[in-house]
Design an enzyme around this catalytic site. Structure first.
Site, short mmCIF file in Angstrom:
data_model
loop_
_atom_site.label_atom_id
_atom_site.label_comp_id
_atom_site.label_asym_id
_atom_site.label_seq_id
_atom_site.Cartn_x
_atom_site.Cartn_y
_atom_site.Cartn_z
N ARG A 60 0.80 -1.22 0.00
CA ARG A 60 0.00 0.00 0.00
C ARG A 60 0.83 1.27 0.00
NH1 ARG A 60 -2.79 -3.68 3.17
NH2 ARG A 60 -4.49 -4.50 1.94
N ASP A 78 -15.21 -11.53 10.85
CA ASP A 78 -14.02 -11.01 10.18
C ASP A 78 -14.06 -9.48 10.08
OD1 ASP A 78 -11.59 -10.96 8.87
OD2 ASP A 78 -12.39 -11.56 6.92
N ASN A 96 -13.98 -0.44 5.30
CA ASN A 96 -12.88 -1.37 5.53
C ASN A 96 -11.61 -0.55 5.69
OD1 ASN A 96 -11.17 -3.70 5.53
ND2 ASN A 96 -12.65 -4.82 4.32
N GLY A 146 -1.65 -11.39 8.03
CA GLY A 146 -1.66 -12.86 8.11
C GLY A 146 -2.80 -13.40 8.95
N GLY A 147 -3.84 -12.58 9.11
CA GLY A 147 -4.98 -12.96 9.95
C GLY A 147 -5.74 -14.17 9.46
N ASP A 158 -12.24 -6.98 10.82
CA ASP A 158 -10.95 -6.36 11.14
C ASP A 158 -11.15 -4.90 11.53
OD1 ASP A 158 -8.36 -7.89 9.63
OD2 ASP A 158 -10.33 -8.39 8.84
#
Lengths: 253, 542
Positions: free
Chosen positions: B125, B296, B378, B185-186, B298
């Site tokens: 990113r 999920d 997100n 790496g979740g 995050d």
């Protein structure tokens, strides 16, 4: 060997080989593979195996593999320069995943009764009058989606659902639209694409039409399908024959 | 020549370091450059440049395009320093471009280890800069320092094991003499951490595990050994308050993602924001948005720092529109919850209690849960304009998933997600972070995208700009009240930041999955955004 030979001749003829799938792979392997697929593959490839552009796992459309060995290699090593990572599967797990990939279209087709494909063709062209809206291998209308490869992209149960209850089974992207321009022209057709400012469709005369929403007086997405339900139109055996024919349509190239 | 003259001659060279620590602290006052991922330590994605206005935005035209030699998803938000744009060609090649013409000065190619495992694309990113050094995280979990003038590598530190599912996808954050990163790496059962490295040597200075180990506070929010592979990853850049010397980071989902019965407890610090001492990495406070998350959700959103009057007195705030569908205002000195409300349709909780904890309303099995797996928003950089007092976010509206949990055994390096989310309409494509196709069936019944402007004083929506397709684009606002963003449909938009009215749109022919930046060169304001597989740069027609 026969499978690989087919694949070697033409990648897209995978669909022919697909008919051989059920029975060629052990059910235990397929089931093991389906569990591994759900956990390891579905987050990127999707449950239906088609969320990565140009890859459609369930119809055997792979970018980097033809044989089962190729598939195993790609799964194990990943593809450098792409999002496909390597995976640590043991031999049985790997066999399972490959078995599942090769059969995922048929997996779970379960209770749908299939008849004789050649008789189904007559139903499609005759009593069903499907070609008055759909097209198969160059015959029929383009107004509704082309069915030439429908057997590669839909399961038997999804096809049955479409025939019995077209409204419920219609994907949002296939919803018919009705637009009226500021000048009063009425355009009806099947939506091919849409964004915030414009909509692209196939009108009822098979023209590709793109409309600017700013030029429209009225724009409506219709959630009922113009396809009739075949629930009471076809007998059980005609339905089974038609489904068998549709499933055998794998595309011409 | 006297000794003094000699020294004078040397000065231009001695002063040549491009970006000082002080400049980073004051980045918001240096709008000609874009010095950090989100434009400043406050992460407001706001620029004081004002040449492009609501009145003249219609005269925007493309100035140049740089196509990357990669078909990976292009989520890069570039840096611009003294006329040079630094971007990452996916995944980890660094390119220095003339910000006037788009012509390259140099390219540094980094070869990732072939066995690197990363969940959701080989993504990078962005970069960080200090002095003459650029810093980049790699998908095989290394942190690399590169000479910003030559493109030569200076040091390379292995942050974690790439083949165990660790990856670096975020832009690093430089604070004083340290460069801070966190590990993604979740979906691989990692144990997340944030770590700081010495900018000169790459040596680790501190490390904060986002899952507390035995004996640490919060360890009891995990059952048995689940803390060892509970995820809590970090994949979006944090913020920093120099006065408090605190650095703030959003933490990702607990693992396995969709099967919370395998990790009973609140699972700290997953789905939380943590405030760390920037010198030591010591935890000052935390706030958890979604305890024992089954969806999920995050919390890797950008912590947006705002100093403004709150209920009659000046306060240091943190604004947070969470993937879970709620918008929060926190006190960033203490972590105190000040207010919160939903900003999209939410069914998994009916609201927040006085402490900001969700009042959960689990939905029956096999029924849609709002928002769906990609959330109400997100990782897309939001923006805050001090001029309008509005907080701008990219939202997914009326969007749901059906969650199907499944038991999964942890094996190092293997996906550890515990089930799957599916679209509520059988056979319909669910919008996903991976999908590249424009509007691929993401029609009305499975959600749509919007830009929301939230009035910070009231928490209520001021305006809303709807799109047909969903959006992964970040947002930039400027002191002339122009808002720039994009979406999946392949447009780059300029909106009026006060009203949401469309001022201008340009076709970029591919999805925008990054936030725009703005900079000034030769007295002219430019706006740049990554879209499809290219960097597009716009300015006013002359």
């Amino acid at each position: 060997m026969r499978l690989e030979l087919w694949l070697g001749i033409a990648l897209t003829s995978l669909s022919l080989a697909a008919q051989e799938h059920v029975g060629q792979y052990a059910q235990a392997d397929i089931e093991r593979g389906s569990r591994l697929y759900a956990v390891n593959c579905a987050s990127c490839h999707g449950v239906g195996g088609d969320t990565i552009p140009n890859v459609d796992l369930k119809s055997g459309r792979f970018r980097n593999a033809t044989s089962d060995e190729d598939l195993a290699k790609v799964i194990t090593n990943g593809l450098q320069g792409t999002a496909m990572p390597p995976h640590k599967f043991d031999a049985a797990e790997l066999k399972g995943v490959v078995s599942y990939l090769r059969t995922m279209r048929e997996f779970g087709m379960g209770a749908v009764a299939l008849g004789e494909a050649s008789r189904g063709k007559s139903v499609l062209e005759g009593k069903g009058a499907c070609l008055s809206c759909h097209r198969v291998e160059g015959k029929g209308s383009r107004v509704a989606p082309d069915l030439s490869d429908i057997g590669s992209i839909r399961s038997a149960s999804a096809l049955e659902r479409s025939l019995l209850d077209p409204n419920a089974a219609m994907l949002p992207v296939n919803r018919p639209v009705r637009a009226v321009t500021k000048a009063g022209r009425v355009v009806t057709g099947r939506r091919l694409n849409e964004d915030t400012y414009s909509v692209q469709l196939m009108d009822d005369k098979e023209n590709l039409v793109s409309l600017n929403k700013a030029d429209l007086r009225e724009y409506k997405v219709i959630s009922t399908s113009s396809m009739p339900s075949y629930k009471d139109k076809l007998s059980a055996s005609e339905m089974a024959d038609l489904l068998a024919y549709l499933l055998a349509l794998k595309g011409t190239n | 020549m006297t000794r003094r003259t000699w020294l004078l001659c040397l000065i231009p060279f001695a002063l040549s370091a491009q970006v000082t620590s002080d400049q980073l602290v004051k980045a918001a006052q240096d709008p000609k450059n874009w010095l950090t991922y989100n434009g400043s330590y406050m992460s407001q994605s706001y620029s004081t440049l004002a040449q492009i206005t609501p009145a003249n935005a219609k005269n925007l035209e493309q100035k140049w395009v740089f196509q990357v030699d990669s078909l990976q998803k292009f989520e890069n938000r570039p840096l611009v320093v003294n006329g040079v744009m630094y971007l990452t060609q996916p995944p980890n090649d660094v390119v220095a471009l003339d910000a006037r013409t788009g012509r390259a000065f140099w390219m540094y190619r980094y070869n990732n280890a072939a066995d690197a495992r990363h969940c959701c694309g080989a993504i990078n990113r962005g970069l960080a800069i200090l002095g003459d050094t650029l810093f980049m995280g790699t998908v095989d979990a290394h942190l690399v320092a590169i000479d910003a003038r030559s493109g030569r590598p200076l040091w390379d530190t292995k942050v974690a094991e790439g083949n165990a599912g660790y990856a670096l996808t975020l832009a690093p954050l430089v604070v004083k003499d340290k460069v801070i990163v966190g590990v993604a790496g979740g979906e691989y059962g990692i144990r997340g951490f944030i770590a700081a490295y010495d900018v000169k040597t790459g040596k680790e200075a501190w490390k904060f595990y986002t899952i507390p180990g035995p004996g640490e506070p919060g360890h009891d929010t995990w059952e048995g050994d689940t803390w060892k592979f509970g995820g809590a990853s970090i994949w979006v850049t944090g913020s920093y308050d120099p006065e408090l010397n605190l650095t703030y980071w959003g933490i990702g989902n607990p693992g396995p993602d969709w099967n919370p019965s395998q990790r009973k407890g609140a699972n700290l610090y997953s789905d939380s924001v943590v405030a760390l001492d920037a010198d030591t990495g010591k935890l000052k406070w935390h706030f958890q948005f979604t305890p024992n998350d089954p969806y999920d959700y995050d919390s890797v959103q950008v912590p947006v720092l705002v100093d403004t009057a709150w209920r009659g007195r000046p306060r240091k705030l943190m604004l947070w529109a969470n993937r879970n569908g709620f918008y929060y205002v926190l006190d960033r000195v203490t972590g105190e919850f000040l207010s919160g409300n939903s900003f999209v349709k939410v069914t998994w909780a009916k609201g927040l209690d006085d402490a900001g904890k969700p009042i959960v309303t689990p939905q029956p099995t096999n029924t849609p849960v709002f928002p769906g797996v990609q959330g109400g928003t997100n990782w897309y950089s939001p923006s805050y304009s001090p001029r309008t007092g509005l907080f701008y976010i990219s939202a997914w509206e009326d969007y749901a998933s059906i969650f199907l949990p499944q038991e999964v055994e942890y094996k190092e390096g293997l996906s550890f997600t515990g089930g799957r989310p599916v679209a509520p309409i059988i056979g319909a494509r669910s919008p996903s972070l991976r999908a590249n196709q424009i509007n691929a069936g993401a029609a009305e019944s499975i959600g749509y995208g919007s830009v929301l402007a939230i009035d910070v004083r009231t928490g209520q929506k001021k305006w809303k700009f709807d799109m047909i397709d969903v959006t992964d684009a970040g947002i930039l606002t400027t002191a002339s009240d122009v808002l720039f963003t994009g979406g999946r449909e392949g447009y780059f938009h300029a909106l009026d930041a006060r009203t949401g009215a469309l001022l201008w749109k340009g076709s970029v022919g591919g999805q925008v999955s990054a936030a725009p930046v703005t900079y000034e060169l030769d007295g002219k304001q430019y706006v740049a955004v990554a879209a499809g597989h290219a960097m597009f740069v716009y300015g006013l027609r002359e």
